[in-house]
Design an enzyme around this catalytic site. Sequence first.
Site, PDB file in Angstrom:
ATOM      1  CD1 TRP A   1       4.881   2.502  -4.494  1.00  0.00           C
ATOM      2  CD2 TRP A   1       4.219   2.490  -6.629  1.00  0.00           C
ATOM      3  NE1 TRP A   1       5.984   2.258  -5.271  1.00  0.00           N
ATOM      4  CE2 TRP A   1       5.615   2.244  -6.578  1.00  0.00           C
ATOM      5  CE3 TRP A   1       3.575   2.514  -7.855  1.00  0.00           C
ATOM      6  CZ2 TRP A   1       6.371   2.035  -7.733  1.00  0.00           C
ATOM      7  CZ3 TRP A   1       4.324   2.305  -9.013  1.00  0.00           C
ATOM      8  CH2 TRP A   1       5.710   2.073  -8.951  1.00  0.00           C
TER       9      TRP A   1
ATOM     10  CG  ASP B   1      -4.139 -12.456 -10.139  1.00  0.00           C
ATOM     11  OD1 ASP B   1      -3.610 -11.516 -10.779  1.00  0.00           O
ATOM     12  OD2 ASP B   1      -3.656 -13.604 -10.125  1.00  0.00           O
TER      13      ASP B   1
ATOM     14  N   GLY C   1       0.766  -1.245   0.000  1.00  0.00           N
ATOM     15  CA  GLY C   1       0.000   0.000   0.000  1.00  0.00           C
ATOM     16  C   GLY C   1       0.790   1.283   0.000  1.00  0.00           C
TER      17      GLY C   1
ATOM     18  CG  ASP D   1       6.065  -1.633  -7.164  1.00  0.00           C
ATOM     19  OD1 ASP D   1       7.002  -1.653  -7.977  1.00  0.00           O
ATOM     20  OD2 ASP D   1       6.229  -1.702  -5.937  1.00  0.00           O
TER      21      ASP D   1
ATOM     22  CG  ASP E   1      -1.599  -6.990  -4.415  1.00  0.00           C
ATOM     23  OD1 ASP E   1      -0.610  -6.351  -4.810  1.00  0.00           O
ATOM     24  OD2 ASP E   1      -1.554  -8.203  -4.128  1.00  0.00           O
TER      25      ASP E   1
ATOM     26  CE  LYS F   1       8.630  -4.213  -9.171  1.00  0.00           C
ATOM     27  NZ  LYS F   1       8.737  -4.567  -7.755  1.00  0.00           N
TER      28      LYS F   1
END
Length: 239
Positions: free
Chosen positions: A86, A123, A84, A148, A107, A188
């Site tokens: 970000w 997901d 959490g 990320d 998430d 990322k």
Amino acid sequence: MADKALGRGGRKSARDLKVRVKTAKKRTVSSTKWLERQLNDPYVARARAEGMRSRAAFKIKEIDEKHHLFRRGGRVVDLGAAPGGWSQVAAQAVGSTDERPLVVGIDYLEMDPIPGVKLLQKDFTEDDAPEMLIAALEGQKADVVMSDMAWPTTGHRPTDHLRIIQLVELAADFAMDVLKPGGSFVAKVFQGGTEHELLHMLKRNFRTTFHAKPPSSRQDSAEAYLVAKGFKGSEIEEE
């Protein structure tokens, strides 16, 4: 004898100030090194002091400070949000509140509530995840989509890079569906090749595309961040 542990002027050297962890019976050498690095990491200490969920919060904060991703009142989607950090940074930057949440995070891991953030336990790679995020946006377009996400690493860098690029491509496709013109995308990646098609797609759909490695990203890490700004939106169709 005690003076030998001190540097000039009676001060301990940086080497002496580091916390050293002994290898326990049930702890591997690699996990011991990881724990030692965490205990000596200034960003870990800052995260605790500032109430951030993880040291990763400083990565997106530093990227924003340099490249100006967030604006007050903007809407943000956080893909792979756990734990959490970000989402915390984004919520503070855009002024999100529980009464008017402007940040949506997703998430598959369960997360504790974050002020000003709608959290979905799902997901993102599942087929219905994008529709759930769009519903959470309540018909509004996003100003920033950030990711990320990463699969667990295999230790084989080319394989890990291919796996994370797959996630970035999914995130980028979603971003282009929900971003408003002028919006930004950040994700990322691992440093390496085999991302030419992805870069070509982003350069075609955004005005500027580049890689960033914020100071809080460990220098010995292969991670970097792909940043795309100025989403063209309907301009692509006109072209």
